[in-house]
Design a protein around this motif. Structure first.
Motif, PDB file in Angstrom:
ATOM      1  N   LEU A 268       7.092  48.896  59.870  1.00 31.69           N
ATOM      2  CA  LEU A 268       6.460  49.170  58.804  1.00 31.69           C
ATOM      3  C   LEU A 268       7.706  48.082  57.789  1.00 31.69           C
ATOM      4  N   ALA A 269       7.676  47.334  57.128  1.00 34.28           N
ATOM      5  CA  ALA A 269       8.874  46.889  56.074  1.00 34.28           C
ATOM      6  C   ALA A 269       9.122  47.611  54.967  1.00 34.28           C
ATOM      7  N   GLU A 270       7.986  49.022  54.392  1.00 34.20           N
ATOM      8  CA  GLU A 270       7.821  49.429  53.408  1.00 34.20           C
ATOM      9  C   GLU A 270       7.149  49.981  53.873  1.00 34.20           C
ATOM     10  N   PRO A 272       5.443  53.259  52.356  1.00 31.45           N
ATOM     11  CA  PRO A 272       4.399  53.782  51.439  1.00 31.45           C
ATOM     12  C   PRO A 272       4.537  54.879  51.698  1.00 31.45           C
TER      13      PRO A 272
ATOM     14  N   LEU B 142       4.953  40.283  56.539  1.00 34.60           N
ATOM     15  CA  LEU B 142       5.259  40.903  55.640  1.00 34.60           C
ATOM     16  C   LEU B 142       3.831  41.577  55.006  1.00 34.60           C
ATOM     17  N   ASN B 145       2.804  44.372  55.150  1.00 32.70           N
ATOM     18  CA  ASN B 145       3.685  45.085  55.344  1.00 32.70           C
ATOM     19  C   ASN B 145       4.496  46.042  56.485  1.00 32.70           C
ATOM     20  N   LEU B 146       4.478  44.262  57.489  1.00 32.96           N
ATOM     21  CA  LEU B 146       4.877  44.504  59.005  1.00 32.96           C
ATOM     22  C   LEU B 146       6.479  44.312  58.630  1.00 32.96           C
ATOM     23  N   LEU B 147       7.255  44.125  59.218  1.00 32.41           N
ATOM     24  CA  LEU B 147       8.797  43.855  59.503  1.00 32.41           C
ATOM     25  C   LEU B 147       8.995  42.724  60.560  1.00 32.41           C
ATOM     26  N   PHE B 161      16.266  44.358  57.568  1.00 33.82           N
ATOM     27  CA  PHE B 161      15.380  43.528  56.591  1.00 33.82           C
ATOM     28  C   PHE B 161      15.219  44.801  56.066  1.00 33.82           C
TER      29      PHE B 161
END
Lengths: 304, 245
Positions: A268-270, A272, B142, B145-147, B161
């Motif tokens: 996950l980029a962020e 939650p 993104l 919500n994925l890298l 990142f």
């Protein structure tokens, strides 16, 4: 062991971001998110201003702790959180109207409950007791509504106290499946990538943390194991998931038929907000129950 | 909240996992290549290679040094290519992430102008679609919500990142660590780009375009030579575009 840091506006933003993303990703859950979202936000606001643990630093017996005697089981004064009842009427003034707007079906009962608190018909002590499951009666308010509202009222104060208590034992080993602070059962788990300073190939899977259903303390736990029965047989441990949302799964055990929800954050980029994440996993939770598994502990929305 | 990469080349082992993962995610085919005396493959970025691990050998005091540089679009904060764009909507900036994205309309752009505006020589043209292409920060991932794929894949922790503020903190921390062993270590164009490189040696020993080559102190304050030229020629190109339809 890991706890959420003192709430900041960033934590509130995290909830709002997670809610808006969830509404966009799973439109079918919009009514649920719109109902519980404001409650989660208001709870976070209360947690931000809650006093935390104000008592003396606890003397923790490391050996007993290592054997599973959690922090509150080692206190001298009854094994509970500090009394927060004085703070509850003020909290009720902000939280109950939010709940009334979110849950119109019980709005009338919540209004009655608010009036009982204001008039003194329901004492703050009795309200706190109801928040911890004691049987309390208020005319015009069903036991279920009272229990729900009271437990939501005490929760921000419990979580904030737990944050301080967990910090006291963060260096001590804890291998149990119950909460190291309050002894509660986990209703959520999360896989977090560990920051690795080494020069070698880094693991992608992340460490597993269980999250307490009562105080939201997180603690590290063996990844391939059932927190309910300790089973470590790979053939008996299942990951149930929707392929479209592969980072959400239910870790189930076919031996004891227990499960705990799990958010895999490795990709996950962020990160939650975990309450919102659990909310978005409700369809998965329902499907897992339909397959005959039972959660170790429930969320407020689990019975919907 | 703008995002940023920290590419810590001191951790990179040139496994090319990021390069391959990028192609896999974008479903790009293999490209014809050639052996030109280096492990770098293909020799340069192409319309099917948005990410390329560059290999650079150089001799220093009788010792061969081999530097690795995972090259990609820097997603400049004030992107010269965006300033040079003559077609509205062809090059856009995603405000949520800071990603610079080339759209379908880029096929109407003057490729030479866009490429020459880039201080890092990143844009390429797809001969089939006529679109100008480059890394898009995995905007599709993104938004879910994925890298980005290169970050997800990196096995050595070279690709990082996150929120720009977090990446700046991580960059400062890593720089202090790396400088203990490599005093020349530095962060490249940190204030200007969303893809921040940490290199352990002089940038030129990694790649010709490791740092922006367009800085020119004789220009207007805050404006690079390429931005200035791009700005000056932009109206002419817009007129030419409109005449061409």
């Amino acid at each position: 062991m890991q706890t959420i840091e003192v709430e900041t506006p960033a934590a509130l933003r995290c909830i709002e971001t997670a809610l808006s993303r969830a509404v966009k990703d799973i439109p079918a859950l919009t009514p649920l998110l719109e109902a519980f979202g404001p409650l989660l936000t208001e709870r976070a606001r209360l947690r931000q201003t809650a006093p935390g643990w104000t008592g003396p630093a606890l003397s923790i017996d490391a050996e007993r702790f290592n054997q599973g005697a959690f922090v509150l089981a080692q206190t001298e004064f009854g094994g509970g959180f500090e009394d927060m009842s004085e703070l509850l009427p003020e909290a009720a003034r902000t939280l109950l109207p939010v709940m009334a707007r979110s849950f119109p079906a019980i709005a009338e009962e919540l209004t009655t409950l608010g009036a009982a608190i204001e008039s003194g018909a329901l004492t703050p002590q009795a309200l706190a007791g109801a928040g911890f499951g004691e049987s309390v009666e208020v005319p015009g308010v069903s036991p279920m509504t009272l229990n729900f509202a009271a437990s939501e009222l005490v929760r921000p104060f419990v979580e904030r106290q737990a944050e301080d208590l967990a910090a006291m034992v963060k260096v001590l080993p804890w291998n149990q499946a119950h909460c190291p602070v309050c002894g509660g059962a986990p209703n959520m788990s999360v896989l977090r990538r560990k920051e690795d300073e080494s020069e070698f190939i880094q693991a992608k899977g992340g460490q597993r943390f269980l999250r307490c259903s009562c105080c939201t303390t997180e603690w590290k736990h063996k990844r391939v194991s059932c927190p309910a029965c300790g089973c470590e047989e790979p053939d008996e441990l299942l990951n149930l998931r929707d392929p479209a949302r592969a980072h959400e799964r239910a870790d189930a055990c076919s031996r004891c038929k227990a499960f705990v929800l799990c958010l895999d954050t490795a990709e996950l980029a962020e990160l939650p907000d975990l309450d919102v994440a659990a909310l978005t996993m409700l369809p998965l939770e329902i499907q897992t129950r339909q397959q005959g598994y039972k959660p170790l502990a429930e969320h407020p929305w689990s019975s919907l | 909240m703008p995002k940023a990469f920290l590419i810590d080349t001191s951790r990179c082992t040139a496994c090319r996992g990021c390069q391959v993962a990028c192609k896999e995610w974008k479903n790009f085919p293999a490209v014809p290549t050639k052996q030109h005396g280096t492990h770098q493959n293909p020799p340069d970025l192409t319309h099917y290679n948005f990410k390329l691990v560059r290999f650079s050998e150089h001799m220093e005091n009788g010792t061969v040094h081999w530097n690795f540089f995972p090259d990609q679009c820097r997603h400049c904060i004030d992107a010269p290519c965006l300033a040079a764009s003559a077609v509205p909507g062809a090059i856009i900036k995603d405000e949520a992430t800071g990603a610079i994205i080339y759209t379908e309309k880029s096929k109407k752009e003057d490729f030479a102008s866009i490429r020459s505006a880039c201080p890092y020589d990143i844009p390429r043209k797809d001969p089939k679609t006529k679109r100008i292409v480059k890394c898009d920060m995995c905007i599709d991932r993104l938004q879910a919500n994925l890298l980005p794929m290169c970050v997800k894949t990196c096995a050595m922790g070279a690709m990082n990142f996150g929120e720009r503020s977090d990446m700046l903190k991580l960059a400062a921390k890593r720089l202090a660590t790396v400088q203990q062993e490599f005093p020349k270590a530095q962060l490249l164009n940190m204030a200007d780009v969303s893809v921040i490189y940490l290199v352990a040696d002089a940038p030129a020993t990694y790649h010709k375009f490791a740092v922006a080559d367009a800085s020119d102190s004789t220009n207007a304050p805050g404006m690079t030579r390429k931005e200035m030229l791009a700005g000056a020629f932009s109206p002419l190109r817009k007129i030419a575009q409109s005449l061409q339809g």
